[in-house]
Scaffold this motif. Structure first.
Motif: not given
Length: 174
Positions: A99-127
């Motif tokens: 409750l104090l470590f695993l769940l908050p860290v996993a949530l932080l990873i999700f929230l901090s990655s969200y815009d990064y992933v959405i931007t990649s989808w938006r531009i259709g990032e390729t190799s």
């Protein structure tokens, strides 16, 4: 308490099935590595897409396998005191750790990655390589799926600890 255990069981079944499916990815990845080596050194044939696929499979195996590893207690644990604790105390430590470590860290990873992933989808990032794998955004999506799987398995683990804490005390024979 049986409802909590049933929810934990449902999550565990899904995570277990995914983990067993992912085990086959290791075999596929090893086969591709062998193929790349054989093609390159025996036939002087190279394939950027095939080489990139190894990295994609490796990332998929580890990012999606995190819940399975956690379920089977395969994560790193510093247990100087933990191993000597009584089962109820271990359950309490596991519950608060989740409750104090695993769940908050996993949530932080999700929230901090969200815009990064959405931007990649938006531009259709390729190799960056013209003959590389064209959907880098798919790989980056693992940054969102991984914490979701970890959160689900963390919830399952926390529910199991709650059930364990509510069980009647075990009677010891002298």
């Amino acid at each position: 308490m049986t409802t909590l255990a049933a929810i934990a069981n449902m999550i565990d079944i899904g995570v277990e099935r995914l983990g067993r499916l992912l085990a086959w990815l290791a075999l596929v990845m090893a086969s591709i590595v062998a193929s790349v080596v054989l093609l390159r050194y025996c036939f002087a044939i190279g394939s950027i897409a095939l080489q990139e696929s190894i990295g994609y499979l490796h990332a998929t195996l580890f990012m999606l396998g995190i819940g399975y590893t956690y379920k089977h207690n395969g994560h790193v644990r510093v247990d100087i005191f933990y191993r000597d604790f009584a089962p109820k105390r271990r359950a309490l430590v596991d519950l608060f750790g989740t409750l104090l470590f695993l769940l908050p860290v996993a949530l932080l990873i999700f929230l901090s990655s969200y815009d990064y992933v959405i931007t990649s989808w938006r531009i259709g990032e390729t190799s960056e390589e013209s003959s590389g794998i064209p959907f880098v955004y798919g790989l980056k999506t693992l940054l969102l799926i991984m914490p979701i799987l970890l959160i689900l398995q963390g919830i399952s683990h926390a529910l199991r600890q709650i059930v364990r804490l509510w069980e009647p005390q075990e009677t010891r024979q002298l």
